[in-house]
Write an enzyme that holds these catalytic residues in place. Structure first.
Site, PDB file in Angstrom:
ATOM      1  N   ASP A 172       0.865  -1.181   0.000  1.00  0.00           N
ATOM      2  CA  ASP A 172       0.000   0.000   0.000  1.00  0.00           C
ATOM      3  C   ASP A 172       0.902   1.231   0.000  1.00  0.00           C
ATOM      4  O   ASP A 172       1.317   1.728   1.047  1.00  0.00           O
ATOM      5  CB  ASP A 172      -0.888  -0.030   1.246  1.00  0.00           C
ATOM      6  CG  ASP A 172      -2.079   0.916   1.137  1.00  0.00           C
ATOM      7  OD1 ASP A 172      -1.986   1.895   0.390  1.00  0.00           O
ATOM      8  OD2 ASP A 172      -3.089   0.664   1.821  1.00  0.00           O
ATOM      9  N   HIS A 177       1.243   8.319   3.296  1.00  0.00           N
ATOM     10  CA  HIS A 177       1.599   7.546   4.486  1.00  0.00           C
ATOM     11  C   HIS A 177       3.089   7.604   4.818  1.00  0.00           C
ATOM     12  O   HIS A 177       3.509   7.026   5.831  1.00  0.00           O
ATOM     13  CB  HIS A 177       1.175   6.087   4.307  1.00  0.00           C
ATOM     14  CG  HIS A 177      -0.267   5.945   3.943  1.00  0.00           C
ATOM     15  ND1 HIS A 177      -1.288   6.322   4.782  1.00  0.00           N
ATOM     16  CD2 HIS A 177      -0.869   5.480   2.811  1.00  0.00           C
ATOM     17  CE1 HIS A 177      -2.450   6.095   4.202  1.00  0.00           C
ATOM     18  NE2 HIS A 177      -2.225   5.586   2.998  1.00  0.00           N
ATOM     19  N   ILE A 192       0.022   9.789   7.779  1.00  0.00           N
ATOM     20  CA  ILE A 192      -1.033   9.081   8.517  1.00  0.00           C
ATOM     21  C   ILE A 192      -0.941   7.577   8.274  1.00  0.00           C
ATOM     22  O   ILE A 192      -0.344   7.115   7.303  1.00  0.00           O
ATOM     23  CB  ILE A 192      -2.433   9.584   8.096  1.00  0.00           C
ATOM     24  CG1 ILE A 192      -2.674   9.347   6.596  1.00  0.00           C
ATOM     25  CG2 ILE A 192      -2.590  11.058   8.452  1.00  0.00           C
ATOM     26  CD1 ILE A 192      -4.092   9.645   6.139  1.00  0.00           C
ATOM     27  N   GLY A 195      -5.644   3.510   6.066  1.00  0.00           N
ATOM     28  CA  GLY A 195      -6.969   3.101   6.516  1.00  0.00           C
ATOM     29  C   GLY A 195      -7.130   1.589   6.530  1.00  0.00           C
ATOM     30  O   GLY A 195      -7.759   1.025   7.435  1.00  0.00           O
TER      31      GLY A 195
END
Length: 264
Positions: A172, A177, A192, A195
């Site tokens: 991912d 990120h 961050i 998800g």
């Protein structure tokens, strides 16, 4: 016709995605599997977590972003659904097909539903596109709200500062990120957590509320309500009715997963 609206029904093609036991174990560790949970971390009797497949299907989201109808660096993962059809092999190749299943007009924004199918699972990635709505299209149906303030099951998980960097190794690779400049462009103070990593932690956790093993997951859905900054404590709340579980996840008073539902 609105460029985003015209994507509905678009065939994103097919792809064969390979993985091995080490990939499945790395994923399990990233979503909080303990070293004593041998079926998740030891090749001898390995069970692959079904949410591992969500990362394998991300190629379709990238394909949709490459079509040029929207800026993928301004898109956000809004919600996720997963239906498991068969257990994942411990390693091997998955033959996947993908399409843009639906496009929803949210007024100031749009949501694109990207569906990926293979023998083992069907996954739908809802991608939020700020500034791409307003053409008068159909709005997405609303999910029911479930109050979990008095939920009997609660479990805390620490989100390590290095977890976004580690989770990228599962495939991912969105720069929000890892890259401070990109995350700042989204309005975040620092990179961050993915998800799908938050959702993977929650799905593994709520199996206990259902009296099930996490690899027995059959259905999963949730919305990504707010970003998760690393070095925080994630609280998963759940209430079960047999093997069916409603859940959410919070960082302090902020809901980060909402409308969660899992069946085992």
């Amino acid at each position: 016709m609105n460029a985003v609206a015209s994507l509905k029904g678009y065939d994103l093609g097919s792809r064969v995605v390979s993985y091995d036991e080490s990939d499945a174990i790395l994923y399990a560790l990233c979503v909080g599997a303990r070293p004593d949970q041998l079926p998740l971390v030891y090749e001898r009797d390995l069970h692959v977590l079904p949410t591992f497949g969500l990362g394998l299907g991300l190629w379709a989201v990238e394909e949709a972003g490459e079509l040029g109808a929207y800026d993928r660096l301004k898109s956000l993962h809004a919600a996720q659904q997963l239906t498991v059809h068969a257990p994942f092999p411990r390693s091997g190749k998955l033959e996947m097909r993908a399409r843009v299943a639906d496009v929803w007009d949210k007024g100031s924004a749009a949501t694109v539903d990207i569906a990926v199918e293979c023998e083992q699972f069907t996954a739908t990635y809802a991608i939020h596109l700020p500034g791409s709505g307003g053409w008068g299209g159909e709005r997405a149906p609303s999910a029911p709200r479930i109050d979990l303030e008095s939920a009997p099951f609660r479990q805390d998980s620490h989100i390590a500062a290095n977890l976004p960097a580690l989770y990228r190794l599962t495939g991912d690779l969105h720069p929000v990120h890892i890259d401070p400049e990109v995350s700042s462009g989204y309005g975040f103070e620092r990179p961050i957590l993915h998800g799908l990593c938050t959702l993977g932690i929650a799905a593994r956790t709520v199996a206990e509320a259902a009296g099930a093993q996490p690899w027995e997951l059959r259905e999963l859905r949730a919305r990504f309500a707010a970003p998760v900054l690393p070095d925080a404590t994630l609280t998963v709340r759940a209430q079960a009715a047999g093997r069916s579980v409603d859940f959410d996840a919070r960082i302090g008073d902020t809901g980060v997963l909402s409308g969660g539902h899992a069946e085992f």
